[in-house]
Design a protein around this motif. Sequence first.
Motif, PDB file in Angstrom:
ATOM      1  N   ASN A  33      41.839 -66.490 106.833  1.00 37.70           N
ATOM      2  CA  ASN A  33      41.237 -67.815 106.347  1.00 37.70           C
ATOM      3  C   ASN A  33      40.973 -69.051 107.434  1.00 37.70           C
ATOM      4  O   ASN A  33      39.334 -69.227 107.483  1.00 37.70           O
ATOM      5  N   ALA A  35      39.437 -68.392 110.631  1.00 38.06           N
ATOM      6  CA  ALA A  35      38.205 -67.947 111.132  1.00 38.06           C
ATOM      7  C   ALA A  35      37.387 -68.315 111.046  1.00 38.06           C
ATOM      8  O   ALA A  35      37.206 -68.393 109.325  1.00 38.06           O
ATOM      9  N   SER A  36      36.099 -67.786 111.737  1.00 38.37           N
ATOM     10  CA  SER A  36      34.645 -67.773 111.226  1.00 38.37           C
ATOM     11  C   SER A  36      34.333 -67.638 109.800  1.00 38.37           C
ATOM     12  O   SER A  36      34.778 -66.482 109.658  1.00 38.37           O
ATOM     13  N   THR A  37      33.249 -68.183 108.848  1.00 36.41           N
ATOM     14  CA  THR A  37      33.012 -67.207 108.271  1.00 36.41           C
ATOM     15  C   THR A  37      32.197 -65.772 108.411  1.00 36.41           C
ATOM     16  O   THR A  37      32.584 -64.880 107.220  1.00 36.41           O
ATOM     17  N   GLY A  38      31.595 -65.643 109.319  1.00 38.96           N
ATOM     18  CA  GLY A  38      31.516 -64.859 109.871  1.00 38.96           C
ATOM     19  C   GLY A  38      31.683 -62.991 109.883  1.00 38.96           C
ATOM     20  O   GLY A  38      31.551 -61.951 110.105  1.00 38.96           O
ATOM     21  N   PHE A  39      32.895 -63.980 110.924  1.00 38.84           N
ATOM     22  CA  PHE A  39      34.196 -62.987 111.870  1.00 38.84           C
ATOM     23  C   PHE A  39      34.884 -62.835 109.929  1.00 38.84           C
ATOM     24  O   PHE A  39      35.343 -61.439 109.950  1.00 38.84           O
ATOM     25  N   ARG A  40      35.278 -63.525 109.462  1.00 35.84           N
ATOM     26  CA  ARG A  40      35.955 -62.846 107.824  1.00 35.84           C
ATOM     27  C   ARG A  40      35.421 -62.437 106.973  1.00 35.84           C
ATOM     28  O   ARG A  40      35.873 -60.999 106.323  1.00 35.84           O
ATOM     29  N   THR A  41      33.700 -62.502 106.763  1.00 36.67           N
ATOM     30  CA  THR A  41      33.599 -61.587 105.865  1.00 36.67           C
ATOM     31  C   THR A  41      33.332 -60.143 107.231  1.00 36.67           C
ATOM     32  O   THR A  41      33.406 -59.008 106.139  1.00 36.67           O
ATOM     33  N   SER A 162      32.737 -61.892 116.448  1.00 35.42           N
ATOM     34  CA  SER A 162      33.494 -63.376 116.490  1.00 35.42           C
ATOM     35  C   SER A 162      31.946 -63.885 116.989  1.00 35.42           C
ATOM     36  O   SER A 162      32.521 -65.128 117.670  1.00 35.42           O
ATOM     37  N   GLY A 163      30.467 -62.880 117.371  1.00 31.28           N
ATOM     38  CA  GLY A 163      30.238 -63.751 117.749  1.00 31.28           C
ATOM     39  C   GLY A 163      29.236 -63.005 119.434  1.00 31.28           C
ATOM     40  O   GLY A 163      27.647 -63.238 120.180  1.00 31.28           O
TER      41      GLY A 163
END
Length: 311
Positions: A33, A35-41, A162-163
């Motif tokens: 929860n 974490a960033s939206t992208g990582f979580r998705t 993670s980018g």
Amino acid sequence: MRKVLDVVARWGGAVLWATLPFTAGPTLAAALNPASTGFRTFTSVAAWTVWAFTLVATLVPRTTTLTALRVVVPAAPLAIGWAVVTLPAPGWQEALALTITTLAAVVVLAPQTGDVFIDGSSYGHERRMALRAPGVLLLGPIQAVWVAVVAGAAAGPLLVASGMVPGGLALTAIGWAVAVAGVRALHTLARRWLVFTQAGVVIVDPLALADTLLVRRSTLAWLGPAPAGTGAHDLTVGALGLAVELRFAEPVTVTPLPPRRSPRSRPAPAAIEVDAVLVAPSLPGRMLEEARRRRLPVQAAMPPPTTSSPS
């Protein structure tokens, strides 16, 4: 009790794995929860995909699905363990998630499960029975290869999510190459069988034999627990536990794999003739029961040891 173990070996992993969205999913979601939206998705989609493919694998007993399960399922308690550590106040739900994933791993790694899945690749009236892994591999090499496979498959994509795209893509290329090589190595352990056929007994072991060994029913004098000090040719590749001896009425030609001189060099295999061989089935009691059922000469009390005779 044996029937219960058989049911657990066949269906226990599937049932436990099917419950993970309800038992382990909330714990993993809570840990992701922050974490960033992208990582979580990305992690959620990846987790659902792996879960679905693994659930299908639990329902299709084959040697290939056995390898897949033994790679993926033991990673689940590690993932939940990470989630529990990151949560501020773990409770009974986290304990349940860790318990269920651990039980799933124990069931998948059990010898009874390996035997069921390996026999799932049998043809017709065959009965395939798993052979135990070499003892030296159980003391670290198997675990090290498994870690390399899991880390190699997951690290790169997680970095990308993670980018850190350039580094993540580079690590993905390297990691997946390592993972593929590691899975191939682990799958070798699932391709080691003793097979009962209508013609006799077949030993298939790419770690011990250059060629498949077929022992015809008429050639088999007896089989049973190996006596101490036997001179039978050892095909157990150092497996721990009870060995079973197959003694022949006449010499049989065997082509064992010689030890490697170096990681990339092995002497050419040479055929020899032997009077008896040793194998290490994962479930020796069941192997002897199957031999009796097929009216093969099984002896509980062994005659004096024989000496194999290379030619």
